[in-house]
Design an enzyme around this catalytic site. Structure first.
Site, PDB file in Angstrom:
ATOM      1  N   GLU A  16       0.844  -1.115   0.188  1.00  0.00           N
ATOM      2  CA  GLU A  16      -0.097  -0.134  -0.105  1.00  0.00           C
ATOM      3  C   GLU A  16       0.933   1.387   0.138  1.00  0.00           C
ATOM      4  O   GLU A  16       1.877   1.364   0.632  1.00  0.00           O
ATOM      5  CB  GLU A  16      -0.935  -0.041   1.175  1.00  0.00           C
ATOM      6  CG  GLU A  16      -1.840   1.158   1.374  1.00  0.00           C
ATOM      7  CD  GLU A  16      -2.459   1.271   2.599  1.00  0.00           C
ATOM      8  OE1 GLU A  16      -3.134   2.272   2.729  1.00  0.00           O
ATOM      9  OE2 GLU A  16      -2.464   0.207   3.390  1.00  0.00           O
TER      10      GLU A  16
ATOM     11  N   SER B   6      -5.135   1.812   0.268  1.00  0.00           N
ATOM     12  CA  SER B   6      -6.505   1.257   1.114  1.00  0.00           C
ATOM     13  C   SER B   6      -7.616   1.993   0.714  1.00  0.00           C
ATOM     14  O   SER B   6      -7.686   3.078   0.156  1.00  0.00           O
ATOM     15  CB  SER B   6      -6.000   1.758   2.490  1.00  0.00           C
ATOM     16  OG  SER B   6      -6.355   2.567   3.176  1.00  0.00           O
TER      17      SER B   6
END
Length: 200
Positions: free
Chosen positions: A79, A106
């Site tokens: 991420e 996310s």
């Protein structure tokens, strides 16, 4: 609900010569100023270099921060948390630049972030061919993400394609950053993010 936030969902899939297989944007948290924009590319080959450039103010309004080699085959697709947060928390940058990556973000992230760019850089996707100053056009209403110019000069699509073909022929793959363990196995067998990032 009589007053919905929107009528076309919260995410969109963008296509174009930068993302032939697609890219994902959570458009409900993108500033309206960034729904249609042409930006100058600032490519980085890992998130660490990108976040350093953002935090030291090397990134300026009008830039497109490109973070590549962070897709499933490139690094296991982490991420891009720190860079998305740094951009979104800066009032000036959050409404004047974009983050474009073959990595992921996310569901809680906000700001002008476009992820899951496919094909990824590690398999010679167009994101690997971008150079400093290339022009990147984002058009969320039309669901497009394209390279529209080279070295700051807008060009016809065929001209851009010709330059990208030359760069593709000269492209060299990067060595796997993992030499052992689970991530090495995953990066060697992972498929495109747009296909789900599973292992073949």
């Amino acid at each position: 609900m009589t007053r919905p936030f929107g009528t076309d969902g919260s995410i969109a899939i963008l296509h174009g010569n930068l993302a032939p297989e697609g890219a994902v944007v959570k458009h409900t948290v993108v500033p309206r100023e960034m729904f249609q924009a042409t930006l100058k590319a600032r490519p980085f080959d890992c998130e660490e270099d990108a976040i350093h450039a953002v935090l030291t103010h090397e990134v300026k309004p009008g830039d497109a921060v490109i973070i590549r080699y962070e897709g499933p085959k490139g690094s296991g697709m982490p991420e891009m948390f720190y860079t998305t947060e740094a951009i979104a928390s800066d009032p000036e940058l959050g409404a004047s630049i974009a983050l474009i990556t073959d990595g992921r973000f996310s569901g809680a992230s906000k700001g002008p972030a476009i992820g899951h760019v496919s094909p990824e850089a590690a398999v010679r996707g167009p994101i690997a061919l971008i150079e400093e100053g290339d022009l990147i056009q984002i058009n969320i209403p039309e669901r497009s993400l394209s390279i529209v110019g080279i070295a700051g000069k807008e060009m016809e699509p065929a001209e851009v394609d010709a330059v990208l073909a030359e760069r593709r022929a000269a492209w060299k793959p990067k060595a796997n950053r993992y030499t052992s363990g689970t991530l090495k196995f995953f990066t060697e067998h992972a498929v495109s993010a747009i296909q789900g990032g599973y292992m073949e």
